[in-house]
Design an enzyme around this catalytic site. Structure first.
Site, PDB file in Angstrom:
ATOM      1  N   ASN A  10       9.711   2.920  -7.883  1.00  0.00           N
ATOM      2  CA  ASN A  10       9.244   4.191  -7.299  1.00  0.00           C
ATOM      3  C   ASN A  10       9.628   4.313  -5.818  1.00  0.00           C
ATOM      4  OD1 ASN A  10       7.555   2.395  -6.047  1.00  0.00           O
ATOM      5  ND2 ASN A  10       5.638   3.237  -6.839  1.00  0.00           N
ATOM      6  N   ASP A  34       2.915  -8.419   2.156  1.00  0.00           N
ATOM      7  CA  ASP A  34       1.728  -7.872   1.493  1.00  0.00           C
ATOM      8  C   ASP A  34       1.001  -8.934   0.684  1.00  0.00           C
ATOM      9  OD1 ASP A  34       3.692  -8.168  -0.435  1.00  0.00           O
ATOM     10  OD2 ASP A  34       3.904  -6.034  -0.844  1.00  0.00           O
ATOM     11  N   HIS A  39       8.927   2.123  -3.442  1.00  0.00           N
ATOM     12  CA  HIS A  39       8.004   1.521  -2.460  1.00  0.00           C
ATOM     13  C   HIS A  39       8.650   0.337  -1.739  1.00  0.00           C
ATOM     14  CE1 HIS A  39       5.875  -1.420  -5.528  1.00  0.00           C
ATOM     15  NE2 HIS A  39       6.993  -1.917  -5.088  1.00  0.00           N
ATOM     16  N   GLU A  96       3.267   2.794  -1.098  1.00  0.00           N
ATOM     17  CA  GLU A  96       3.530   3.585  -2.291  1.00  0.00           C
ATOM     18  C   GLU A  96       3.927   5.013  -1.910  1.00  0.00           C
ATOM     19  OE1 GLU A  96       3.816   1.903  -4.846  1.00  0.00           O
ATOM     20  OE2 GLU A  96       1.971   1.159  -5.728  1.00  0.00           O
TER      21      GLU A  96
HETATM   22  P1  PGA Z   1      10.640  -6.985  -7.909  1.00  0.00           P
HETATM   23  O1  PGA Z   1       9.625  -6.197  -6.996  1.00  0.00           O
HETATM   24  O2  PGA Z   1      11.500  -7.795  -7.022  1.00  0.00           O
HETATM   25  O3  PGA Z   1       9.754  -7.853  -8.776  1.00  0.00           O
HETATM   26  O4  PGA Z   1      11.403  -5.959  -8.685  1.00  0.00           O
HETATM   27  C1  PGA Z   1      10.103  -5.524  -5.882  1.00  0.00           C
HETATM   28  C2  PGA Z   1       9.024  -4.640  -5.310  1.00  0.00           C
HETATM   29  O5  PGA Z   1       8.194  -4.120  -6.090  1.00  0.00           O
HETATM   30  O6  PGA Z   1       9.018  -4.421  -4.097  1.00  0.00           O
END
Ligand code: PGA
Length: 241
Positions: free
Chosen positions: A136, A67, A138, A143
């Protein structure tokens, strides 16, 4: 789904990196799907170490990132392009033409999403897709939603994601509110998927991903349907399994 519980972040980073090293050793033209975020930083450090030790070369490796934010330049230090360069690409011998990251600055974003899918198809899809997970649930920027989006698409970020990511920005208003992300079918095109998560704040999302109902409100739960998924967590992220 295979679940591996390691003691801590360093052990998760080591074992996750080892999978990349093994693949690159065995298949010098492999296609890797790569994530950003704080979780994979240690994994990339270990991969770079193996490269510097002369164990592996990325000359013929192709990468696709999951992404990218919409509206951040490549030289913005919060863009995922910048992150990848900083944490991996500038330290290894990868051919720049083989690096693929959705272009969140494209004039025509819809077209950019189509181009990304076509490029992935042209190289024969990914050997391994690495994922992080949001609190959450995702994956990439897929999302929680009413339904699963199959292909690379534009997405509006949830408040909780903007809040979580604001730790990297000066102020919350600076966090982009939209992004381009691979969809679920794009992610599923990988032969193998490895999700890494560490820390107590991921425990709930991990429990729902592994043992919950398949639900677009917990996007990672769809991983239960892929035939080769490994979840690597530390004890804290695995504490509710
Ligand atoms: P993080 O993000 O490794 O910074 O916790 C993971 C994500 O949001 O997919």
């Amino acid at each position: 789904m295979k679940v591996i519980v390691k003691k801590n972040y360093d052990e998760v980073s080591e074992i996750a990196a080892q999978e990349i090293v093994d693949l690159v050793k065995n298949k010098n033209n492999a296609v890797l799907g790569l994530p950003t975020g704080s979780t994979p930083v240690g994994m990339y450090k270990n991969v770079v170490k193996s490269y510097k030790n002369g164990e592996i070369s990325f000359k013929n490796i192709t990468t696709f990132n999951l992404d990218e934010y919409i509206g951040l330049n490549k030289d913005n230090d919060q863009s995922y392009y910048y992150f990848m360069n900083n944490n991996l690409f500038s330290h290894i011998d990868i051919n720049r033409d083989n690096i693929n990251i959705p272009n969140g600055m494209a004039d025509d974003l819809e077209n950019e999403c189509k181009r990304y899918e076509e490029k992935l198809k042209a190289v024969g899809y990914m050997d391994i897709m690495y994922l992080g997970i949001g609190i959450n649930g995702h994956i990439g920027f897929n999302e929680p939603a009413e339904y699963f989006e199959p292909f690379t698409h534009e997405v509006k970020l949830e408040e909780s994601t903007i809040e979580a990511n604001s730790r990297f920005f000066e102020k919350v208003e600076d966090v982009p509110t939209s992004a381009l992300t691979m969809g679920i079918k794009t992610i599923f095109s990988a032969k193998k998927i490895i999700l890494i998560a560490t820390g107590e704040n991921k425990a709930d999302a991990i429990a729902k991903t592994v043992n919950g109902k398949i639900d677009p409100q917990v996007p990672a739960s769809i991983l239960q349907l892929h035939r080769d998924v490994t979840i690597i967590v530390d004890e804290a992220a695995g504490s509710r399994l």
